[in-house]
Scaffold this motif. Structure first.
Motif, PDB file in Angstrom:
ATOM      1  N   PHE A  52       0.822  -1.209   0.000  1.00  0.00           N
ATOM      2  CA  PHE A  52       0.000   0.000   0.000  1.00  0.00           C
ATOM      3  C   PHE A  52       0.860   1.264   0.000  1.00  0.00           C
ATOM      4  CE2 PHE A  52      -2.188   3.372   2.317  1.00  0.00           C
ATOM      5  CZ  PHE A  52      -3.358   3.483   1.590  1.00  0.00           C
ATOM      6  N   VAL A  53       1.921   1.274   0.809  1.00  0.00           N
ATOM      7  CA  VAL A  53       2.735   2.486   0.942  1.00  0.00           C
ATOM      8  C   VAL A  53       3.885   2.548  -0.060  1.00  0.00           C
ATOM      9  CG1 VAL A  53       2.197   2.615   3.399  1.00  0.00           C
ATOM     10  CG2 VAL A  53       4.296   1.486   2.675  1.00  0.00           C
ATOM     11  N   ALA A  54       4.217   1.409  -0.719  1.00  0.00           N
ATOM     12  CA  ALA A  54       5.374   1.385  -1.619  1.00  0.00           C
ATOM     13  C   ALA A  54       5.326   2.465  -2.703  1.00  0.00           C
ATOM     14  CB  ALA A  54       5.508  -0.006  -2.245  1.00  0.00           C
ATOM     15  N   PRO A  55       4.180   2.721  -3.361  1.00  0.00           N
ATOM     16  CA  PRO A  55       4.182   3.759  -4.399  1.00  0.00           C
ATOM     17  C   PRO A  55       4.565   5.140  -3.884  1.00  0.00           C
ATOM     18  CG  PRO A  55       2.212   2.384  -4.568  1.00  0.00           C
ATOM     19  CD  PRO A  55       2.883   2.029  -3.292  1.00  0.00           C
ATOM     20  N   TYR A  56       4.386   5.393  -2.600  1.00  0.00           N
ATOM     21  CA  TYR A  56       4.701   6.718  -2.067  1.00  0.00           C
ATOM     22  C   TYR A  56       6.189   6.918  -1.843  1.00  0.00           C
ATOM     23  CZ  TYR A  56      -0.313   7.094  -1.249  1.00  0.00           C
ATOM     24  OH  TYR A  56      -1.679   7.137  -1.418  1.00  0.00           O
ATOM     25  N   PHE A  57       6.983   5.834  -1.901  1.00  0.00           N
ATOM     26  CA  PHE A  57       8.420   5.963  -1.693  1.00  0.00           C
ATOM     27  C   PHE A  57       9.121   6.588  -2.894  1.00  0.00           C
ATOM     28  CE2 PHE A  57       7.511   3.214   1.783  1.00  0.00           C
ATOM     29  CZ  PHE A  57       8.553   3.359   2.665  1.00  0.00           C
ATOM     30  N   VAL A  64      -7.630   8.894  13.331  1.00  0.00           N
ATOM     31  CA  VAL A  64      -7.081   7.873  12.441  1.00  0.00           C
ATOM     32  C   VAL A  64      -6.325   8.521  11.284  1.00  0.00           C
ATOM     33  CG1 VAL A  64      -7.739   6.123  10.748  1.00  0.00           C
ATOM     34  CG2 VAL A  64      -8.715   6.061  13.039  1.00  0.00           C
ATOM     35  N   MET A  65      -6.891   9.583  10.714  1.00  0.00           N
ATOM     36  CA  MET A  65      -6.209  10.291   9.626  1.00  0.00           C
ATOM     37  C   MET A  65      -4.882  10.877  10.090  1.00  0.00           C
ATOM     38  SD  MET A  65      -9.015  12.383   7.385  1.00  0.00           S
ATOM     39  CE  MET A  65      -7.655  13.168   6.528  1.00  0.00           C
ATOM     40  N   ASP A  66      -4.889  11.499  11.247  1.00  0.00           N
ATOM     41  CA  ASP A  66      -3.674  12.130  11.762  1.00  0.00           C
ATOM     42  C   ASP A  66      -2.573  11.101  11.990  1.00  0.00           C
ATOM     43  OD1 ASP A  66      -2.216  14.408  13.004  1.00  0.00           O
ATOM     44  OD2 ASP A  66      -2.414  13.201  14.801  1.00  0.00           O
ATOM     45  N   ARG A  67      -2.924   9.987  12.640  1.00  0.00           N
ATOM     46  CA  ARG A  67      -1.910   8.968  12.907  1.00  0.00           C
ATOM     47  C   ARG A  67      -1.479   8.260  11.631  1.00  0.00           C
ATOM     48  NH1 ARG A  67      -4.656   7.070  18.004  1.00  0.00           N
ATOM     49  NH2 ARG A  67      -5.500   5.386  16.746  1.00  0.00           N
ATOM     50  N   GLY A  68      -2.399   8.076  10.684  1.00  0.00           N
ATOM     51  CA  GLY A  68      -2.038   7.403   9.439  1.00  0.00           C
ATOM     52  C   GLY A  68      -1.048   8.203   8.622  1.00  0.00           C
ATOM     53  N   VAL A 108       4.929  14.074  -0.290  1.00  0.00           N
ATOM     54  CA  VAL A 108       4.279  12.765  -0.306  1.00  0.00           C
ATOM     55  C   VAL A 108       3.170  12.696   0.742  1.00  0.00           C
ATOM     56  CG1 VAL A 108       4.648  10.313   0.160  1.00  0.00           C
ATOM     57  CG2 VAL A 108       6.277  11.571  -1.255  1.00  0.00           C
ATOM     58  N   THR A 109       3.437  13.159   1.957  1.00  0.00           N
ATOM     59  CA  THR A 109       2.408  13.113   2.996  1.00  0.00           C
ATOM     60  C   THR A 109       1.236  14.028   2.663  1.00  0.00           C
ATOM     61  OG1 THR A 109       3.674  14.777   4.246  1.00  0.00           O
ATOM     62  CG2 THR A 109       3.988  12.462   4.839  1.00  0.00           C
ATOM     63  N   ARG A 110       1.507  15.141   1.959  1.00  0.00           N
ATOM     64  CA  ARG A 110       0.408  16.008   1.551  1.00  0.00           C
ATOM     65  C   ARG A 110      -0.492  15.290   0.550  1.00  0.00           C
ATOM     66  NH1 ARG A 110       1.967  20.844  -2.154  1.00  0.00           N
ATOM     67  NH2 ARG A 110       1.879  19.116  -3.619  1.00  0.00           N
ATOM     68  N   ASP A 111       0.118  14.620  -0.445  1.00  0.00           N
ATOM     69  CA  ASP A 111      -0.679  13.865  -1.414  1.00  0.00           C
ATOM     70  C   ASP A 111      -1.496  12.776  -0.725  1.00  0.00           C
ATOM     71  OD1 ASP A 111       0.248  15.416  -3.448  1.00  0.00           O
ATOM     72  OD2 ASP A 111       1.670  13.946  -4.238  1.00  0.00           O
ATOM     73  N   LEU A 166       2.978   7.154   7.772  1.00  0.00           N
ATOM     74  CA  LEU A 166       3.593   7.064   6.445  1.00  0.00           C
ATOM     75  C   LEU A 166       4.930   7.795   6.433  1.00  0.00           C
ATOM     76  CD1 LEU A 166       3.461   6.268   3.455  1.00  0.00           C
ATOM     77  CD2 LEU A 166       2.268   8.425   3.024  1.00  0.00           C
ATOM     78  N   SER A 167       4.969   9.005   6.981  1.00  0.00           N
ATOM     79  CA  SER A 167       6.219   9.771   7.040  1.00  0.00           C
ATOM     80  C   SER A 167       7.270   9.038   7.865  1.00  0.00           C
ATOM     81  CB  SER A 167       5.942  11.153   7.631  1.00  0.00           C
ATOM     82  OG  SER A 167       7.141  11.893   7.766  1.00  0.00           O
TER      83      SER A 167
END
Length: 394
Positions: free
Chosen positions: A27-32, A157-161, A126-129, A165-166
């Protein structure tokens, strides 16, 4: 729709179980890898500066060895006439080693700060997107979801998620990889010094440290999950109570709301204490492994120095390498704990994004065009949830 943070069996993440890493990594790989060339170049520069900082850090103990060996030679040369030039050369070498030591230490810090600045551009983008796409997803959900939402819990949940990611990007890119590389280089240097026993001790202690950290951290997951649940309950209760201020006033329920909030905070504090106790047990075990390995390694180095297998400068160099290696190794255990916590926090975020709109358009749906016609309501029914319903007949 599933209740975020509940014990719904469909979640598959019962208390005490570790998060399923592979689906979340996918799930997070594309954001790297950023979506623009400028950010990609910036990300590559961040990695290069990280490697440069590690390279400078590896050279620091060598400068200490150079200075110590040069100073040791001054005492061995004695006070003879022929020793004057050797003493002058030894002083110059010692001074050069000290100067290089200061330059390399500065380079380690400077490269680290430049890397942090470069990566900050990538991380913020990335975190903004990620945050914007999640926010858009919430607005795309149907009315039935928003009528039964828990606003405080969803926002938490949004804040911690987004924060998770960061954190994952930071740790994978600049903590775990560089630390493993440094471990390999240091063990190679010890083997080159013919101190294989020290290399084996350092390597095995690192393996034992990682295994201990993984086992203990998996055991601590249930405490972290419980803490998250209590945190969600506290924020949900506070937010919903204030959002429904008028209703609370109508029914004179202020004292009930305050008592309920106090009870939830008490449960949260108890969960926090259990989490801290388990963390203290983990830290004590890690410190024991590191200190025992350090003592045994230095005893082996002292034995080699007494038998003239290594010089005094190399003894100091071995000590410096061990201290430098175990410092990020301590962070490696913390990094695993942080990664596990981040994955735990990210689970709820992923479940939030997996909620699908039951009133979505079919793929390639054409635009509706109607030149003329009429609207007739015939046996139309609707409901906000399964408990209430209404109908209209015409």
């Amino acid at each position: 729709y599933r209740d975020i943070g509940s014990d719904d069996p469909e979640r598959g993440d019962g208390h005490g179980k570790t998060p399923e890493w592979w689906p979340m990594l996918c799930f997070v790989a594309p954001y790297f890898w950023p979506d623009t060339w400028l950010l990609r170049v910036t990300a590559v520069l961040s990695v290069l500066f990280t490697l440069a900082a590690k390279g400078a850090n590896i050279l620091v103990p060598i400068t200490l060895r150079m200075s110590v060996d040069a100073l040791s030679s001054l005492y061995k040369s004695g006070a003879t006439q022929s020793a004057g030039d050797a003493q002058a050369a030894g002083v110059r070498t010692a001074v050069l080693g000290v100067v290089l030591y200061g330059i390399l230490k500065f380079c380690v810090n400077a490269f680290g700060e430049i890397r942090s600045y470069c990566w900050q551009h990538v991380s913020l983008h990335v975190t903004r997107d990620f945050s914007v796409s999640t926010f858009k997803h919430l607005h795309d959900l149907p009315m039935s979801y928003h009528l039964t939402r828990k606003t405080g819990e969803v926002l938490r949940v949004m804040d911690r998620g987004v924060s998770s990611l960061s954190t994952l990007m930071q740790l994978f890119m600049f903590t775990i990889g560089p630390t493993l590389l440094e471990l390999a280089l240091v063990c190679g240097i010890f083997l080159r010094l013919k101190t294989a026993r020290i290399a084996i001790i350092v390597f095995m202690s690192a393996i034992l440290y990682v295994v201990f950290s993984v086992v203990m951290t998996q055991w601590r997951v249930k405490f972290r999950r419980e803490l998250n649940d209590k945190d969600n309950e506290v924020n949900t209760a506070a937010t919903d109570s204030l959002l429904n201020f008028e209703t609370v006033k109508y029914f004179v329920n202020e004292q009930f709301e305050v008592s309920r909030y106090n009870a939830l905070l008490t449960a949260f504090q108890d969960a926090s204490l259990r989490t801290q106790l388990s963390l203290s047990a983990l830290n004590v075990g890690q410190a024991l492994i590191v200190n025992v390995a350090t003592v045994i390694s230095m005893l082996c180095a002292a034995h080699a120095a007494v038998n003239e297998l290594i010089s005094v400068g190399e003894f100091v160099m071995v000590n410096q390498y061990i201290l430098q290696l175990y410092q990020p190794l301590l962070w490696l255990g913390s990094a695993y704990r942080t990664i596990n916590r981040a994955f735990t926090d990210l689970e709820s975020m992923i479940q939030l994004r997996e909620i699908r709109n039951s009133v979505a358009d079919v793929p390639n749906a054409p635009c509706f065009r109607l030149a003329a016609g009429e609207i007739q309501f015939d046996n139309v029914s609707f409901s906000y949830d399964a408990k209430t319903s209404s109908s209209s007949h015409n």
